[in-house]
Design a protein around this motif. Structure first.
Motif, PDB file in Angstrom:
ATOM      1  N   SER A   1      67.287  29.173  46.133  1.00 12.17           N
ATOM      2  CA  SER A   1      66.139  29.146  45.224  1.00 12.17           C
ATOM      3  C   SER A   1      66.325  28.087  44.148  1.00 12.17           C
ATOM      4  O   SER A   1      67.423  27.918  43.605  1.00 12.17           O
ATOM      5  N   ASN A   2      65.220  27.387  43.830  1.00 15.36           N
ATOM      6  CA  ASN A   2      65.310  26.363  42.791  1.00 15.36           C
ATOM      7  C   ASN A   2      65.347  26.958  41.389  1.00 15.36           C
ATOM      8  O   ASN A   2      65.383  26.219  40.406  1.00 15.36           O
ATOM      9  N   LEU A   3      65.368  28.290  41.285  1.00 10.47           N
ATOM     10  CA  LEU A   3      65.537  28.957  39.988  1.00 10.47           C
ATOM     11  C   LEU A   3      66.918  29.588  39.851  1.00 10.47           C
ATOM     12  O   LEU A   3      67.159  30.401  38.957  1.00 10.47           O
ATOM     13  N   THR A   4      67.835  29.193  40.723  1.00  9.35           N
ATOM     14  CA  THR A   4      69.164  29.803  40.755  1.00  9.35           C
ATOM     15  C   THR A   4      70.029  29.340  39.583  1.00  9.35           C
ATOM     16  O   THR A   4      70.016  28.166  39.204  1.00  9.35           O
ATOM     17  N   ILE A   5      70.777  30.299  39.015  1.00 11.08           N
ATOM     18  CA  ILE A   5      71.898  30.001  38.106  1.00 11.08           C
ATOM     19  C   ILE A   5      73.107  30.716  38.681  1.00 11.08           C
ATOM     20  O   ILE A   5      73.101  31.945  38.811  1.00 11.08           O
ATOM     21  N   LYS A   6      74.140  29.971  39.043  1.00 10.69           N
ATOM     22  CA  LYS A   6      75.300  30.559  39.711  1.00 10.69           C
ATOM     23  C   LYS A   6      76.569  30.153  38.992  1.00 10.69           C
ATOM     24  O   LYS A   6      76.813  28.957  38.770  1.00 10.69           O
ATOM     25  N   ASP A   7      77.371  31.146  38.604  1.00 14.90           N
ATOM     26  CA  ASP A   7      78.612  30.880  37.859  1.00 14.90           C
ATOM     27  C   ASP A   7      78.350  30.032  36.625  1.00 14.90           C
ATOM     28  O   ASP A   7      79.148  29.161  36.256  1.00 14.90           O
TER      29      ASP A   7
ATOM     30  N   GLY B   1      57.069  22.841  48.936  1.00 12.31           N
ATOM     31  CA  GLY B   1      58.057  21.872  48.466  1.00 12.31           C
ATOM     32  C   GLY B   1      57.710  21.179  47.171  1.00 12.31           C
ATOM     33  O   GLY B   1      58.399  20.239  46.764  1.00 12.31           O
ATOM     34  N   LEU B   2      56.645  21.643  46.491  1.00 12.11           N
ATOM     35  CA  LEU B   2      56.200  21.017  45.245  1.00 12.11           C
ATOM     36  C   LEU B   2      55.928  22.115  44.225  1.00 12.11           C
ATOM     37  O   LEU B   2      55.068  22.974  44.454  1.00 12.11           O
ATOM     38  N   SER B   3      56.662  22.104  43.117  1.00 13.22           N
ATOM     39  CA  SER B   3      56.534  23.194  42.148  1.00 13.22           C
ATOM     40  C   SER B   3      56.679  22.677  40.732  1.00 13.22           C
ATOM     41  O   SER B   3      57.346  21.667  40.472  1.00 13.22           O
ATOM     42  N   LEU B   4      56.085  23.413  39.797  1.00 17.11           N
ATOM     43  CA  LEU B   4      56.061  23.059  38.375  1.00 17.11           C
ATOM     44  C   LEU B   4      56.751  24.150  37.573  1.00 17.11           C
ATOM     45  O   LEU B   4      56.502  25.342  37.775  1.00 17.11           O
TER      46      LEU B   4
ATOM     47  N   LEU C   1      66.266  22.067  38.435  1.00 16.35           N
ATOM     48  CA  LEU C   1      64.968  22.429  37.867  1.00 16.35           C
ATOM     49  C   LEU C   1      65.140  23.248  36.589  1.00 16.35           C
ATOM     50  O   LEU C   1      64.494  22.970  35.563  1.00 16.35           O
ATOM     51  N   ILE C   2      66.007  24.248  36.619  1.00 10.91           N
ATOM     52  CA  ILE C   2      66.262  25.069  35.430  1.00 10.91           C
ATOM     53  C   ILE C   2      66.872  24.227  34.319  1.00 10.91           C
ATOM     54  O   ILE C   2      66.477  24.298  33.149  1.00 10.91           O
TER      55      ILE C   2
ATOM     56  N   ILE D   1      60.004  17.891  43.468  1.00 16.63           N
ATOM     57  CA  ILE D   1      59.573  17.510  44.811  1.00 16.63           C
ATOM     58  C   ILE D   1      60.755  17.693  45.750  1.00 16.63           C
ATOM     59  O   ILE D   1      61.798  17.039  45.583  1.00 16.63           O
ATOM     60  N   GLN D   2      60.634  18.590  46.714  1.00 18.79           N
ATOM     61  CA  GLN D   2      61.660  18.722  47.734  1.00 18.79           C
ATOM     62  C   GLN D   2      61.379  17.744  48.867  1.00 18.79           C
ATOM     63  O   GLN D   2      60.258  17.264  49.050  1.00 18.79           O
ATOM     64  N   GLU D   3      62.417  17.444  49.634  1.00 22.85           N
ATOM     65  CA  GLU D   3      62.303  16.410  50.658  1.00 22.85           C
ATOM     66  C   GLU D   3      61.144  16.659  51.619  1.00 22.85           C
ATOM     67  O   GLU D   3      60.435  15.722  52.017  1.00 22.85           O
TER      68      GLU D   3
END
Length: 408
Positions: free
Chosen positions: A49-55, A23-26, A61-62, A74-76
């Motif tokens: 995914s926290n790297l998603t790009i949709k439409d 839940g913690l990423s850089l 994050l991106i 930081i995710q919950e």
């Protein structure tokens, strides 16, 4: 400006995610500059995914990495650790891409998550400013912030809650169902409302963490150079984020997303434009966008399908007043909204009748006599519209007030 377009432009950066803990990423900055201040974002848990790009819409994050921040998310689920905020700040500031390092910004996308995090804030002096998304129903229970704070409140806010202290600024979003209006891929997400809040966030955060700052005019002029002078699709696209869009609102032409926009530039714009001149009338530069008033001048000696689709060349000279609203994310363009009055184009082409039928009863109840009809004089100007944009005194005001109905 000279660029050797025989060589390909630098590729877009590939997101490189560092998993610090569950839940913690850089994520390092995704700008061309490649470095920027530190930012911590706190989001609810999600299966997406926290790297998603949709439409064309990126994850938070991106998006913040495209703005050239060095971002820790930081995710919950990571809030179970009482030291998670301190850990996040340390990881941000030890990154070799974090510059300047004097302070870190914080964005919390939910009032409930802020209340969990707030007690640990005094032990993390690196955090210099906080943005909180919350609901109006949560305001009374919201933990106070000891540092400069920007609050985005979904729903109606009472007058007493609107009272702002020296270090708290409150924005109200009465038509938003919940604070999730700022979270993509959620039912309550609102693209336009989130965009308004994002601009406000930039205005606030850049003051707190000293940037990142870019020369927006230079970025925009570089883009138009590749479009109109250099005429390189690849280099034009290299000035834009991963999933940009262009919307010519008047004709609904352009492209949404990298693939569609590249196709539009290649087949309908860059190589289809006639020799032209852009006469700048005014320019407004904001924190993340440029608004241009300009006159687009050219001879209509070829079909220009993005501007006047389906109309063969007339060899008429055109001067078209236009407005461009250009959003810049970090040091790349995100989108362009471009508008103009098609009526003035058609008048200059000689394709707009001076009068058009008016098939309605008049306010006083009159109808045309048998065998006759009402006509209205079309309230649209030709090249005079461009002249009045250029010089307010070039054409007298209010002349169209004399227009009216005739019976023929």
């Amino acid at each position: 400006m000279y660029v050797d377009i025989s060589k390909p432009p630098p590729p877009l950066p590939t997101p490189q995610l560092t998993e610090i803990a569950p839940g913690l990423s850089l994520l390092q900055p995704l700008s061309r500059r490649g470095y920027g201040p530190g930012l911590i974002i706190v989001v609810p848990d999600s299966e997406i995914s926290n790297l998603t790009i949709k439409d064309g819409v990126p994850s938070p994050l991106i998006k913040w990495a495209e703005e050239s921040y060095t971002v820790v998310e930081i995710q919950e689920k990571a809030l179970a650790s009482k030291d998670v905020l301190k850990t996040a700040a340390e990881w941000v500031q030890k990154s070799d891409k974090c510059e300047p390092r004097e302070g870190v910004g914080l964005i919390v996308y939910n009032g409930r998550l802020w209340n969990k995090l707030a007690p640990s804030l005094p032990s993390v002096p690196q955090v210099l400013g906080v943005v909180i998304y919350t609901d109006s129903t949560e305001l009374e229970s919201l933990s106070p912030s000891p540092i400069p704070c920007l609050q985005h409140v979904a729903g109606k806010v009472t007058d007493s809650a609107k009272q702002q202290s020296d270090h708290v600024t409150v924005y109200e979003y009465p038509n938003s169902a919940s604070s999730a209006f700022a979270l993509p891929f959620q039912p309550d997400f609102s693209y336009n409302t989130e965009a308004v809040s994002h601009t406000r966030n930039l205005t606030f955060l850049k003051r707190q963490v000293n940037g990142p700052y870019f020369d927006l005019e230079r970025i925009w002029e570089e883009h138009t150079y590749f479009e109109f002078e250099n005429r390189s699709v690849e280099y034009t696209m290299s000035t834009m984020v991963q999933e940009p869009y262009v919307n010519h609102i008047t004709t609904m032409t352009g492209g949404i997303g990298r693939e569609n926009l590249t196709d539009f530039y290649r087949h309908h714009f860059i190589f289809k434009n006639p020799a032209s001149e852009l006469e700048l009338v005014s320019r407004t530069v904001g924190i993340d966008r440029i608004v241009d008033e300009f006159i687009f001048k050219f001879k209509h000696d070829s079909e220009v399908d993005w501007l006047i689709p389906g109309i063969p060349p007339t060899n008429k000279k055109l001067e078209i007043p236009m407005t461009a609203i250009v959003n810049i994310r970090g040091d790349r363009l995100y989108h362009e909204h471009i508008s103009w009055d098609q009526g003035t184009v058609l008048v200059q082409l000689g394709l707009m009748p001076e009068y058009l039928p008016f098939p309605y009863q008049l306010p006083d109840g009159r109808t045309p006599a048998e065998g006759k009809r009402f006509e209205i004089r079309v309230p649209s100007a030709g090249v005079e519209a461009a002249a009045k944009m250029r010089d307010r005194n070039a054409v007298g005001s209010n002349k169209m007030f004399e227009f009216g109905i005739r019976e023929v």
